[in-house]
Design an enzyme around this catalytic site. Structure first.
Site, PDB file in Angstrom:
ATOM      1  N   ASP A 103      26.357 -26.154  12.429  1.00  0.00           N
ATOM      2  CA  ASP A 103      25.624 -25.646  13.580  1.00  0.00           C
ATOM      3  C   ASP A 103      24.439 -26.586  13.856  1.00  0.00           C
ATOM      4  O   ASP A 103      24.647 -27.786  13.999  1.00  0.00           O
ATOM      5  CB  ASP A 103      25.208 -24.186  13.312  1.00  0.00           C
ATOM      6  CG  ASP A 103      24.596 -23.487  14.496  1.00  0.00           C
ATOM      7  OD1 ASP A 103      25.347 -23.105  15.414  1.00  0.00           O
ATOM      8  OD2 ASP A 103      23.360 -23.322  14.515  1.00  0.00           O
ATOM      9  N   HIS A 296      32.897 -19.188  13.569  1.00  0.00           N
ATOM     10  CA  HIS A 296      31.751 -20.105  13.559  1.00  0.00           C
ATOM     11  C   HIS A 296      31.200 -20.361  12.168  1.00  0.00           C
ATOM     12  O   HIS A 296      30.660 -21.435  11.899  1.00  0.00           O
ATOM     13  CB  HIS A 296      30.648 -19.524  14.443  1.00  0.00           C
ATOM     14  CG  HIS A 296      29.458 -20.416  14.570  1.00  0.00           C
ATOM     15  ND1 HIS A 296      29.534 -21.691  15.085  1.00  0.00           N
ATOM     16  CD2 HIS A 296      28.145 -20.212  14.244  1.00  0.00           C
ATOM     17  CE1 HIS A 296      28.333 -22.238  15.082  1.00  0.00           C
ATOM     18  NE2 HIS A 296      27.479 -21.370  14.568  1.00  0.00           N
TER      19      HIS A 296
END
Length: 323
Positions: A103, A296
């Site tokens: 991320d 994610h």
């Protein structure tokens, strides 16, 4: 977490909280977390890397957890964050490090490799493809794309409002975020154009996922209750300033051997298809692996697969520890 040690380390004028496994002096693997996380997102990787002979280190990055940080948005420009990483490599007694980022930590890994290529032995990026230079400021591009529709990064630009939402019930906020962006929760994740809050499209899970037990979540909750969300959100608020200071740069190629890991159910990967397609143009030595049934939170959702891919990649590039 039995193999993991915790301590504090001064670097770049800040007092970083780090978790580590393995022996200092072994090849350094520095793991950089994203939002809304802390070092513990690498709890499944640190022992595996240490057992393979690496010195594996994961800090709470600037603005997060036990490290904390200033409230000034300008302190979160990518150049400043990259200086943090280089200073951590120095403080850990290494010339170079393998950077493993997820991320925002992934975006930061790309920036360190671009600005300080001599300090990076290899790159492992999770979730955020590297697309080279952007033609306009990020928030302008987002407004052009989304118009009046809700988009979380634009919402995060607002002062104080997202903090009030996320801090009203930290445990519920984190539970919703972790579930909704996972492979198990993505089918229920629906953003309406007229949403006004980031949590509006997210539901909490009926039962805790195997990769984020209640005791794991409690660790994150304690950190965000202590620091709040301002430092973490400032990474988003500094995006345009970071773009402005790098627009005159002429080196965008990443020369280090690079592994990119993406989740096939990760909304960030789905949103970043153009960058993913451009990535080979800027990363000559690139290996890309897409993991199915993975959202994610790649290194937690598919920990065994991620560990295997990282170790196989480092061995293939001749970066495994001696012996």
């Amino acid at each position: 977490m039995a193999f993991i040690r915790e301590r504090r380390l001064n670097a770049n004028g800040m007092d970083f909280f780090i978790a580590e496994a393995g022996e200092p002096g072994a090849p350094l693997v520095l793991c950089l977390h994203g939002f809304p996380e802390c070092w513990a997102s690498w709890r499944y990787q640190l022992p595996a890397l240490a057992q393979s002979g690496y010195h594996a280190v994961a800090p709470d990055l600037r603005g997060y957890g036990e490290t904390g940080g200033p409230a000034d948005v300008d302190a979160y420009r990518q150049s400043r964050l990259a200086e943090d990483v280089v200073a951590l490599i120095d403080a850990l007694g290494a010339e170079r490090a393998v950077l493993v980022g997820h991320d925002w930590g992934c975006a930061l890994s790309w920036e360190v490799a671009r600005r300080h290529p001599d300090r990076v032995a290899a790159l492992v990026g999770l979730s955020v493809p590297y697309g080279g230079p952007a033609p306009q400021p990020p928030t302008r591009a987002m407004r052009d794309l989304f118009g009046d529709h809700f988009f979380y990064m634009l919402y995060f630009q607002r002062p104080e409002v997202p903090e009030r939402e996320l801090e009203a019930d930290v445990e519920d906020s984190l539970r919703r975020l972790f579930h909704s962006l996972s492979a198990d929760g993505i089918d229920d994740f629906r953003v309406a154009p007229d949403d006004t809050r980031v949590l509006a499209a997210m539901r909490p899970p009926e039962t805790p996922p195997r990769w984020m037990r209640d005791e794991d979540l409690a660790y994150y909750v304690a950190r965000f209750r202590k620091t709040g969300f301002t430092g973490a959100l400032n990474w988003y608020r500094a995006m345009d300033a970071s773009w402005e200071e790098s627009r005159g740069d002429d080196h965008w190629t990443l020369d280090a051997p690079t592994l990119f890991l993406g989740g096939m159910q990760d909304p960030v990967v789905l949103f970043s298809q153009k960058a993913l397609a451009r990535m080979p143009d800027y990363v000559p030595d690139l290996t890309t692996v897409m993991l199915d049934q993975c959202g994610h939170w790649i290194q937690m959702e598919q920990a065994v697969e991620v560990n295997r891919e990282i170790l196989n990649f480092l061995a293939a590039k001749g970066l495994q520890p001696p012996g």
